[in-house]
Scaffold this motif. Structure first.
Motif: not given
Length: 200
Positions: A106-114
């Motif tokens: 639901a967002d563009r959070a960069e911290d989701r990316w490993p």
């Protein structure tokens, strides 16, 4: 050329014949192959700046080359390349893509990316260009733009802020080249870098 031969023959070429331009149809193939690289979510968050004209290539070297540093021999050969391609990664394309409904974020959070796949995928595209160059009988070299020169590079070529150069690729017909001293290290054997089933 057989694929195995392309892989075996690939190396970084640092000296080129300045009198033999890369044919336009070969430039097109380099780029056509680059955009076939895999990308997370089929985001395709890359962009390629192609520099073929002498004045554009000279502007590139002027903008990206730090003063001094004792790399004159390296630069002399690299500056003879009739083609420079600068691959750029676009992080926003990935963050936007994974905020779309089919990806479920639901967002563009960069911290989701490993890991930052925008750089990984653009690196894949760069490698496809390197391999295509070999298949076409050309030499190529991927190299970095010094961090302190990125601003000058951006200004010289009007690169939008969302595009980040991951390096640059020189392409051309090989001239007599010197071997990198780093090659004395030798290639690490497969058994030194591969583990099967478990690391230890």
């Amino acid at each position: 050329m057989e694929f195995a031969d392309v892989v075996r023959r690939r190396r970084m070429v640092r000296n080129y014949d300045p009198d033999r331009p890369v044919p336009p149809e070969v430039v097109d193939r380099l780029l056509d192959h680059a955009v076939r690289a895999p990308s997370a979510g089929f985001s395709q968050g890359w962009g390629f700046l192609v520099l073929e004209e002498p004045e554009d290539r000279e502007r590139f070297w002027a903008a990206t080359t730090p003063g001094g540093g004792g790399r004159e021999r390296w630069l002399a050969g690299m500056r003879r390349a009739p083609l420079i391609v600068v691959p750029h990664a676009n992080r926003d394309a990935y963050l936007d893509r994974y905020a779309e409904a089919d990806k479920g974020w639901a967002d563009r959070a960069e911290d989701r990316w490993p890991v930052p796949y925008w750089y990984v995928d653009t690196g894949f595209a760069a490698l496809l260009m390197l391999l295509t160059a070999v298949d076409e009988g050309l030499g190529a070299c991927f190299f970095g733009i010094p961090p302190q020169r990125i601003g000058a590079y951006r200004e010289a070529f009007g690169v939008p802020p969302e595009l980040h150069p991951i390096g640059a690729i020189t392409v051309g017909y090989r001239a007599v080249d010197h071997r990198s001293p780093s090659l004395r290290r030798g290639r690490r054997p497969v058994q030194d870098v591969v583990r099967r089933g478990r690391w230890t």
